[in-house]
Design a protein around this motif. Structure first.
Motif, mmCIF file in Angstrom:
data_model
loop_
_atom_site.group_PDB
_atom_site.id
_atom_site.type_symbol
_atom_site.label_atom_id
_atom_site.label_comp_id
_atom_site.label_asym_id
_atom_site.label_seq_id
_atom_site.Cartn_x
_atom_site.Cartn_y
_atom_site.Cartn_z
ATOM 1 N N TYR A 162 0.827 -1.199 0.000
ATOM 2 C CA TYR A 162 0.000 0.000 0.000
ATOM 3 C C TYR A 162 0.863 1.250 0.000
ATOM 4 O O TYR A 162 1.918 1.284 0.632
ATOM 5 C CB TYR A 162 -0.918 0.011 1.224
ATOM 6 C CG TYR A 162 -1.801 -1.206 1.259
ATOM 7 C CD1 TYR A 162 -3.014 -1.220 0.570
ATOM 8 C CD2 TYR A 162 -1.393 -2.360 1.919
ATOM 9 C CE1 TYR A 162 -3.805 -2.351 0.548
ATOM 10 C CE2 TYR A 162 -2.195 -3.506 1.905
ATOM 11 C CZ TYR A 162 -3.384 -3.487 1.223
ATOM 12 O OH TYR A 162 -4.157 -4.612 1.202
ATOM 13 N N LEU B 282 0.554 4.995 1.294
ATOM 14 C CA LEU B 282 -0.267 5.760 2.219
ATOM 15 C C LEU B 282 0.279 7.179 2.304
ATOM 16 O O LEU B 282 1.480 7.366 2.489
ATOM 17 C CB LEU B 282 -0.226 5.106 3.607
ATOM 18 C CG LEU B 282 -1.123 5.724 4.649
ATOM 19 C CD1 LEU B 282 -1.684 4.643 5.550
ATOM 20 C CD2 LEU B 282 -0.406 6.765 5.463
ATOM 21 N N ALA B 283 -0.593 8.140 2.138
ATOM 22 C CA ALA B 283 -0.211 9.542 2.285
ATOM 23 C C ALA B 283 -1.079 10.191 3.349
ATOM 24 O O ALA B 283 -2.301 10.111 3.291
ATOM 25 C CB ALA B 283 -0.375 10.288 0.961
ATOM 26 N N HIS B 284 -0.431 10.763 4.349
ATOM 27 C CA HIS B 284 -1.121 11.579 5.349
ATOM 28 C C HIS B 284 -0.818 13.021 4.981
ATOM 29 O O HIS B 284 0.292 13.504 5.200
ATOM 30 C CB HIS B 284 -0.620 11.256 6.761
ATOM 31 C CG HIS B 284 -1.212 12.143 7.801
ATOM 32 N ND1 HIS B 284 -0.625 12.339 9.014
ATOM 33 C CD2 HIS B 284 -2.338 12.892 7.812
ATOM 34 C CE1 HIS B 284 -1.363 13.168 9.738
ATOM 35 N NE2 HIS B 284 -2.404 13.518 9.022
ATOM 36 N N HIS C 158 -9.380 8.055 -0.788
ATOM 37 C CA HIS C 158 -8.864 9.258 -1.449
ATOM 38 C C HIS C 158 -9.578 10.474 -0.883
ATOM 39 O O HIS C 158 -10.504 11.012 -1.487
ATOM 40 C CB HIS C 158 -9.050 9.152 -2.963
ATOM 41 C CG HIS C 158 -8.176 10.081 -3.728
ATOM 42 N ND1 HIS C 158 -8.238 10.211 -5.086
ATOM 43 C CD2 HIS C 158 -7.200 10.941 -3.332
ATOM 44 C CE1 HIS C 158 -7.350 11.092 -5.491
ATOM 45 N NE2 HIS C 158 -6.714 11.551 -4.446
ATOM 46 N N TRP D 108 -5.857 13.773 14.236
ATOM 47 C CA TRP D 108 -5.533 13.491 12.838
ATOM 48 C C TRP D 108 -5.802 14.739 12.014
ATOM 49 O O TRP D 108 -6.896 14.921 11.473
ATOM 50 C CB TRP D 108 -6.358 12.317 12.316
ATOM 51 C CG TRP D 108 -5.884 11.879 10.972
ATOM 52 C CD1 TRP D 108 -6.258 12.386 9.757
ATOM 53 C CD2 TRP D 108 -4.916 10.888 10.686
ATOM 54 N NE1 TRP D 108 -5.590 11.754 8.742
ATOM 55 C CE2 TRP D 108 -4.755 10.824 9.293
ATOM 56 C CE3 TRP D 108 -4.159 10.024 11.478
ATOM 57 C CZ2 TRP D 108 -3.874 9.945 8.671
ATOM 58 C CZ3 TRP D 108 -3.297 9.159 10.859
ATOM 59 C CH2 TRP D 108 -3.158 9.125 9.468
ATOM 60 N N LEU E 202 -6.352 11.610 4.248
ATOM 61 C CA LEU E 202 -5.642 10.354 4.020
ATOM 62 C C LEU E 202 -5.871 9.876 2.594
ATOM 63 O O LEU E 202 -6.978 9.995 2.059
ATOM 64 C CB LEU E 202 -6.166 9.292 4.988
ATOM 65 C CG LEU E 202 -5.607 7.882 4.832
ATOM 66 C CD1 LEU E 202 -4.173 7.820 5.329
ATOM 67 C CD2 LEU E 202 -6.456 6.884 5.586
ATOM 68 N N VAL E 203 -4.811 9.324 2.009
ATOM 69 C CA VAL E 203 -4.891 8.673 0.712
ATOM 70 C C VAL E 203 -4.285 7.281 0.873
ATOM 71 O O VAL E 203 -3.217 7.144 1.476
ATOM 72 C CB VAL E 203 -4.122 9.464 -0.369
ATOM 73 C CG1 VAL E 203 -4.148 8.728 -1.700
ATOM 74 C CG2 VAL E 203 -4.691 10.871 -0.512
ATOM 75 N N LEU E 204 -4.968 6.257 0.358
ATOM 76 C CA LEU E 204 -4.479 4.886 0.436
ATOM 77 C C LEU E 204 -4.622 4.248 -0.938
ATOM 78 O O LEU E 204 -5.720 4.205 -1.495
ATOM 79 C CB LEU E 204 -5.269 4.089 1.479
ATOM 80 C CG LEU E 204 -4.855 2.646 1.707
ATOM 81 C CD1 LEU E 204 -3.434 2.562 2.256
ATOM 82 C CD2 LEU E 204 -5.826 1.970 2.661
ATOM 83 N N GLU F 41 -3.677 0.794 -3.303
ATOM 84 C CA GLU F 41 -3.311 -0.622 -3.253
ATOM 85 C C GLU F 41 -2.484 -0.994 -4.475
ATOM 86 O O GLU F 41 -2.834 -0.632 -5.606
ATOM 87 C CB GLU F 41 -4.569 -1.480 -3.217
ATOM 88 C CG GLU F 41 -4.289 -2.966 -3.128
ATOM 89 C CD GLU F 41 -5.564 -3.774 -3.122
ATOM 90 O OE1 GLU F 41 -5.851 -4.376 -2.076
ATOM 91 O OE2 GLU F 41 -6.277 -3.778 -4.140
ATOM 92 N N VAL G 287 4.480 10.370 3.127
ATOM 93 C CA VAL G 287 4.112 9.320 2.185
ATOM 94 C C VAL G 287 4.970 8.100 2.493
ATOM 95 O O VAL G 287 6.195 8.221 2.626
ATOM 96 C CB VAL G 287 4.325 9.771 0.728
ATOM 97 C CG1 VAL G 287 4.044 8.635 -0.239
ATOM 98 C CG2 VAL G 287 3.450 10.978 0.411
#
Length: 117
Positions: free
Chosen positions: A4, A6-8, A40, A51, A55-57, A59, A90
């Motif tokens: 994955y 992942l972007a915070h 997204h 938080w 968030l972006v996730l 796959e 990221v």
């Protein structure tokens, strides 16, 4: 094994025109790698802690494919459009297999740390 991206994104707005262009172009960079968005910028309900942002996730079929995508010329071309305007972190992370067992994982961690049960 699935991986994955992942972007915070701690600072999500106001959005610069470059960020809109990044969003318009990112799907084309993901498609050749069999990747897809799972999250997204959806609604976040914080249950513990704080938080800020969104968030972006994404796959990917594997960690190797995720790295290939991130390092690809197509993604590297658009990366500054996001990076220059949004503050965040990221990461790429491996998922777990279908046979993952948290209790077994805990036992392995205990053994590695020298803690018996």
């Amino acid at each position: 094994m699935t991986a994955y991206g992942l972007a915070h994104l701690r600072q999500a707005g106001p959005l610069h025109d470059d960020v809109y262009e990044y969003l318009e172009r990112i799907d084309a960079t993901l498609k050749p790698f069999g990747a897809k968005f799972l999250v997204h910028g959806g609604k976040i309900e914080v249950q513990e802690g704080v938080w800020p942002g969104t968030l972006v996730l994404i796959e990917f079929p594997s960690m190797e494919v995720a790295k290939q995508w991130y390092e690809s010329p197509g993604y590297q071309e658009i990366l500054p459009l996001r990076r220059n305007h949004l503050v965040g972190d990221v990461i790429l992370v491996e998922g777990v297999g279908e046979d993952h067992d948290s209790a077994k994982f805990a036992a392995e961690l205990r053994a590695a740390a020298g803690h018996s049960r």
